[in-house]
Write an enzyme that holds these catalytic residues in place. Structure first.
Site, PDB file in Angstrom:
ATOM      1  CG  ASN B  11      -1.984   1.032   1.171  1.00 39.94           C
ATOM      2  OD1 ASN B  11      -1.693   2.188   1.466  1.00 39.94           O
ATOM      3  ND2 ASN B  11      -3.184   0.690   0.747  1.00 39.94           N
ATOM      4  CE  LYS B  45      -2.650   4.885   0.574  1.00 43.06           C
ATOM      5  NZ  LYS B  45      -2.767   4.216  -0.747  1.00 43.06           N
ATOM      6  CG  ASP B 233      -6.342   0.113   2.682  1.00 43.57           C
ATOM      7  OD1 ASP B 233      -7.355   0.125   3.408  1.00 43.57           O
ATOM      8  OD2 ASP B 233      -6.239   0.807   1.657  1.00 43.57           O
TER       9      ASP B 233
END
Lengths: 266, 266, 266, 266
Positions: B11, B45, B233
């Site tokens: 991720n 992110k 995640d």
């Protein structure tokens, strides 16, 4: 409860003349009705379906027009921002700056907006549950800004359709922040036209009434003197000449509902 | 049909060491399996639920790590961008740049990405019908870039849940562009944890099989050596030590399905 | 795991001759493929959109035709019942009796069906979560029958559309009961035609492959020699002359998937 | 427009005494308010989640109690039927007979009900689009009965949740038939409890207001003197002692809205 406030205006600043015409109509009507009013318009439509769609005059010109309207009519203004660098200049003119629904999870944008100290109007994303708005509120608070408004604009319901969950207003009120209702965008039929969204403006009055009857802090509304020729979201826009009777009815409804004694059902 | 390609990685770039470890595992496994492979990781992110969530090393450091992985292992890389100014530097390192689902309607970002000439991986927004992806493809084409990949990652299904519409793959294939399937993000339960999404990684194999059986150009996958302690995640991530048997099964499935004669049912 | 079983046939018993033709084709094809097979047809379509729609030969004639097929071809048969009094006579002929999706919550019907001792095929209602099927299973068990099959046929996704949640199969397998997939009804577009449902039969192969790749006990399928002139649900029906290649591919897929080692991802 | 009519009562006929108590309260309150009123209760709950759930006194006893209420208080009554043979006896007592949502597509039931000549209240299925109600109306008409009422009770919104589409009322009004709103069942959370639906009765007032503000022919409501101990759907029931203020507010709202001049927005 305070009386219903209106964030009302037009979708995109099509021209200075049209913006003045629309603003003047709103100002006249809301003064006659005694309704607290903030003028709304976008300087840029950053997420149109097509690259050829009209986007607006841009940040600099758009803010100049908004400043003119603010000065000329003595009303606060609200506009939406799309990238972090736009937050500060927008907040120099606008009293309320708006976080678009699709962007409501972008931390840098939220923080940049919160740091301006302006009131933030958060459009609820079509993909987010009402109770999840607390995460976005927390981001604003942690960036030092608790002056946050939550604004419903419909939830994804299958493909190419939105639905307004009337119980979501109550969920959002639990946060303690004012809850508004963007009735015109909630009328969208996403993807309903060849290269843009369609809309159901013929039903704007019934949807607005439903929301106002729940008991709201404010309504968000877009109108246009000629919706069929509006440059963005015309299929959802209220015809400007219907503004006064439309708002007069909602004002009466709001007054009635806010006068009701609480029923305390548990 | 070409064999299934893998956009696989982690991720967010948690650290240089972890990125190298993950990349090396993917490279080894995909070479043994003869599977075309592109390493994926995010340098930032930008839309976490909480302002306190880990975001990554940022653009400059993140791109440096991706460049190192690319050079060391001889694999192409893919990363996602969030603002228009990031597109050009990202495309200097990355062979594929990814348009995030929530941002897939932001015209300036789409155009900036398209102009780099890199391959664009468009994540399908959770609020968009498969056939509406043509609008985003058109924006890329009009900005001079037809090297576009479409990537499913689930559709909003009520609140706090996603569903993958297996018929949507076929709708997207009609565009003529390669269709990928981000199986790990499709396992998300949005808002399922106190301050982040939950996920259903125990079901990753069955969901991946379903998608691959439809006949796909590629799979998008995130794995982690310790999913329960991943910084983003983790509830959706494949345990890295399961990568080889997981992919071996999907490769067998892909080969079987792509060997089937067309049935021509009208 | 046992090999994929087929509940296959036609929607409604249009005529004795057609039923025999369809049954013979299924029997021949499934014998060549070595696939366990049960013939399916309805004696009455009790919930058509229009009162003028064809409904079938009725209980008595329909059961006689089913008995003839059963005897002539040596195959078990399945048919659906709509009212409690039909359960016992249906179960005298049919090996499996089917509880329609819209009726799956009607306690009297469930109990009457369960008491016959026949195997019960429960269609999952379009409005029910997969894990809620346990309530219907419990009703059967309390009426003395644990021989229950669960059958997916799509979930409501907005208006006039269905979606198959591939993760729902796993949820239903948790009950310990065999899980089937009615692929042709899952292709329905409810309300898609002037007075009946539309369907997407051109996509039947990709949807069936997706489901079978998850790992299923069985498939439910309707076919017709001339789908455009079928008297019910033609838009979803597989053309009968495509049956053999269609099933051959699914059999290969099922064998591959059931041969995979478990991945044990937690 | 006529004033708002109330179909009000209790979910299931728990006992004769309770039914009389509830009916008397409704009759007193609606007479004081001058609101047209029909008493509602079910003699059988045919689709409970569990086989052990309370179902009611059955057809014969239930109709006897309804007849007693009708005679004693001089009010019309409404009850729901589940199988064709129940239609005629129910219509001998009940002025309005109700077609349950899950059963609204069952042709034999619709026809049997229509043939009684009673007014038919059609609950809109959770899986049906508002404009699809025309098919059920057509079935009634073709069976000789045009005295049909359409009643919203929420649409499936993902799993275990319902949403009321306020724009659906307008779609249903296009049919020319009176449109009612079952506000208490619309508060259900299907599958929300271990063996029954949960509900959100604390929000009954806001949801009712939203619907009434759209402009409705009538409201459908269930109340109970002790909702936490009601034998069915207590989580959705209005506490009976809140009935008068609840209805008084809705009456005021209805009068206001029905006094509004039409806005004619096209």
């Amino acid at each position: 409860s305070l009386p219903l406030m209106l964030f009302g205006g037009m979708n995109v600043l099509e021209s200075r003349e049209l913006a003045l015409e629309v603003a003047e109509t709103y100002v006249d009507v809301t003064r006659r009705l005694g309704m607290p009013y903030v003028f709304k318009a976008s300087f840029d439509k950053a997420n149109r379906s097509s690259i050829h769609s009209f986007r607006g005059p841009g940040l600099e010109t758009g803010l100049a027009w908004l400043a003119e309207i603010k000065a000329r009519y003595g009303v606060p203004v609200i506009t939406d921002v799309h990238e972090p660098w736009q937050a500060a200049p927008a907040a120099e003119v606008a009293d309320v700056i708006q976080l678009p629904a699709f962007l409501a999870r972008q931390t840098d944008l939220v923080v940049a907006m919160a740091r301006t100290g302006a009131v933030i109007n958060i459009k609820k994303p079509q993909f987010l549950a009402p109770h999840e708005m607390r995460h976005i509120i927390a981001k604003c608070r942690e960036a030092g800004n608790e002056r946050v408004i939550l604004c419903e604009r419909g939830s994804s319901f299958g493909y190419n359709n939105l639905v307004v969950d009337m119980l979501g207003f109550g969920d959002m009120k639990q946060t303690g922040h004012p809850v508004f209702f963007d009735v015109t965008h909630s009328l969208q039929r996403p993807g309903g036209r060849a290269d843009s969204a369609d809309g159901r403006r013929a039903q704007v009055a019934e949807l607005a009434r439903a929301g106002v009857a729940v008991g709201l802090a404010g309504l968000f509304l877009e109108a246009h003197p000629d919706p069929d020729n509006a440059r963005c979201d015309g299929p959802c826009a209220l015809p400007l000449d219907r503004l006064e009777p439309f708002l007069a009815q909602l004002k009466a409804l709001d007054e009635l509902v806010k006068g009701f004694a609480p029923l305390s059902i548990t």
